[in-house]
Write an enzyme that holds these catalytic residues in place. Structure first.
Site, PDB file in Angstrom:
ATOM      1  CG  MET A 162     -28.209  18.842  59.517  1.00 45.68           C
ATOM      2  SD  MET A 162     -28.824  18.248  57.943  1.00 45.68           S
ATOM      3  CE  MET A 162     -27.321  18.125  57.034  1.00 45.68           C
TER       4      MET A 162
ATOM      5  CG  LEU B   1     -22.020  18.657  67.049  1.00 47.21           C
ATOM      6  CD1 LEU B   1     -22.287  19.177  68.458  1.00 47.21           C
ATOM      7  CD2 LEU B   1     -22.721  19.538  66.020  1.00 47.21           C
ATOM      8  CG  HIS B   2     -17.004  19.991  62.235  1.00 48.12           C
ATOM      9  ND1 HIS B   2     -16.959  21.357  62.105  1.00 48.12           N
ATOM     10  CD2 HIS B   2     -17.902  19.547  61.316  1.00 48.12           C
ATOM     11  CE1 HIS B   2     -17.760  21.729  61.143  1.00 48.12           C
ATOM     12  NE2 HIS B   2     -18.371  20.656  60.651  1.00 48.12           N
TER      13      HIS B   2
ATOM     14  CG  HIS C  40     -20.985  21.983  64.052  1.00 50.86           C
ATOM     15  ND1 HIS C  40     -20.462  20.798  63.583  1.00 50.86           N
ATOM     16  CD2 HIS C  40     -22.004  22.298  63.214  1.00 50.86           C
ATOM     17  CE1 HIS C  40     -21.138  20.407  62.515  1.00 50.86           C
ATOM     18  NE2 HIS C  40     -22.080  21.295  62.270  1.00 50.86           N
TER      19      HIS C  40
ATOM     20  CD  GLN D 182     -16.808  33.044  54.557  1.00 49.78           C
ATOM     21  OE1 GLN D 182     -16.301  33.644  55.506  1.00 49.78           O
ATOM     22  NE2 GLN D 182     -16.175  32.844  53.413  1.00 49.78           N
TER      23      GLN D 182
ATOM     24  CG  ASP E  46     -23.111  25.080  54.790  1.00 48.05           C
ATOM     25  OD1 ASP E  46     -23.020  24.299  53.844  1.00 48.05           O
ATOM     26  OD2 ASP E  46     -22.792  24.771  55.958  1.00 48.05           O
TER      27      ASP E  46
ATOM     28  CB  SER F 168     -17.359  19.461  55.942  1.00 43.41           C
ATOM     29  OG  SER F 168     -18.459  18.679  55.558  1.00 43.41           O
ATOM     30  CB  SER F 169     -20.666  16.646  59.373  1.00 38.75           C
ATOM     31  OG  SER F 169     -20.968  17.681  60.275  1.00 38.75           O
ATOM     32  NE  ARG F 170     -22.271  16.874  52.868  1.00 40.40           N
ATOM     33  CZ  ARG F 170     -23.314  16.187  52.427  1.00 40.40           C
ATOM     34  NH1 ARG F 170     -23.142  14.992  51.945  1.00 40.40           N
ATOM     35  NH2 ARG F 170     -24.525  16.722  52.460  1.00 40.40           N
TER      36      ARG F 170
HETATM   37  O1  PAF Z   1     -26.201  23.651  57.812  1.00 40.73           O
HETATM   38  C1  PAF Z   1     -26.811  22.679  58.322  1.00 40.73           C
HETATM   39  O2  PAF Z   1     -26.269  21.904  59.107  1.00 40.73           O
HETATM   40  C2  PAF Z   1     -28.267  22.438  57.944  1.00 40.73           C
HETATM   41  O3  PAF Z   1     -28.505  22.773  56.620  1.00 40.73           O
HETATM   42  C3  PAF Z   1     -29.255  23.157  58.881  1.00 40.73           C
HETATM   43  C4  PAF Z   1     -29.112  24.662  58.820  1.00 40.73           C
HETATM   44  C5  PAF Z   1     -29.037  22.674  60.308  1.00 40.73           C
HETATM   45  C6  PAF Z   1     -30.688  22.820  58.480  1.00 40.73           C
HETATM   46  O4  PAF Z   1     -30.942  21.460  58.524  1.00 40.73           O
END
Ligand code: PAF
Length: 282
Positions: free
Chosen positions: A30, A33-34, A37, A148, A150, A185-187
């Protein structure tokens, strides 16, 4: 690196790649990026001829409109980073392109989605599953890379692939952490400096509890000790801290018959929702 926004155009590119017999690695994101990713990207570029990254903040997986509004976006930086890291194609559609009309189908996952994120974010996995299914159909990946952190998302997608006989290999890549242990995390981009320091205690608490359980300590007592530790920080608002079986994500509080177990956390730090997990008996 080619960037596509529309489905019709990228389908043409996919057709050519497939025609050449090349494998496609997919890194769905989404954006914002970090290094987490980038570890997915690294795995994909090693194992596939072509790597596609998607950048799409999927509105239908947000159960909270404020959360969607505040989700970080760093599109220009993301593109620069992807180009540097060997990504071949970016697919960054608009919401209108992905959902010209409101989708009607709802994919449900029974008990797998009744716990943890599924329980605290109603509808979340229905939205994740639909967008991932659409991305699989549009991009026809050979392998797909997820983090992992998620874990429940990974298990849900694994179930979807199994139940619908999708011809795709799923890869779970270990969580990347800051030196403090905080899971990337992006957050995290929304955490204050102090918030980041406090958030690092989540990993420390998970590590102590996981080591204790692995050494034979009582699961419930270990969880309760970790909970009390985290709840001693005013800035941490705990949502759940549980041990689940890796195979079906069902909660375990007593003995575990040699199942692989995972300690999972979700909570807010400074109002920012964070999740993390540790596999106990890897
Ligand atoms: O993990 C994520 O960033 C999102 O849930 C995904 C898999 C891109 C789906 O929108």
């Amino acid at each position: 690196m080619k960037i596509f926004q529309d489905i019709f155009a990228i389908r043409g590119a996919i057709k050519d790649i497939r025609h050449q017999g090349k494998s496609i690695g997919l890194v769905p994101t989404m954006g914002a990026l970090h290094a987490g990713h980038l570890s997915l990207l690294e795995a994909s570029t090693k194992e596939n001829d072509v790597t596609i990254t998607t950048i799409f903040v999927n509105p239908i997986q947000f159960n909270n409109s404020e959360d969607l509004k505040n989700y970080p976006s760093t599109y220009e930086d993301d593109i620069t980073l992807l180009e540097k890291c060997g990504c071949n194609i970016v697919f960054a559609p608009t919401a209108k392109e992905m959902y010209p009309t409101e989708p009607v189908i709802k994919i449900s996952f029974g008990e797998l989605a009744e716990t943890m994120e599924g329980a605290f974010r109603p509808g979340h996995f229905t939205g994740v599953a639909l967008v991932v299914m659409k991305l699989f159909n549009i991009l026809q990946p050979t392998r797909v890379y997820f983090g992992q952190k998620d874990l429940q998302q990974f298990k849900i997608i694994e179930q979807m692939v199994y139940d619908t006989s999708l011809d795709v290999e799923l890869k779970m890549v270990p969580t990347v952490r800051e030196r403090s242990g905080l899971a990337l995390s992006s957050r995290n981009k929304r955490l204050s400096k102090v918030g980041k320091v406090i958030a690092a205690h989540i990993y420390q608490a998970l590590k102590v509890a996981a080591a204790g359980i692995q050494a034979g300590n009582d699961i419930k007592a270990s969880i309760n000790a970790a909970k009390s530790n985290l709840q001693s920080f005013e800035a941490i608002d705990l949502e759940y801290l549980i041990v689940v079986r890796m195979k079906d994500l069902q909660s375990v509080e007593t003995s575990y018959d040699h199942d692989q177990l995972v300690l999972c956390f979700a909570g807010y730090v400074d109002g920012i929702r964070l999740i993390d997990n540790l596999i106990i008996n890897e």
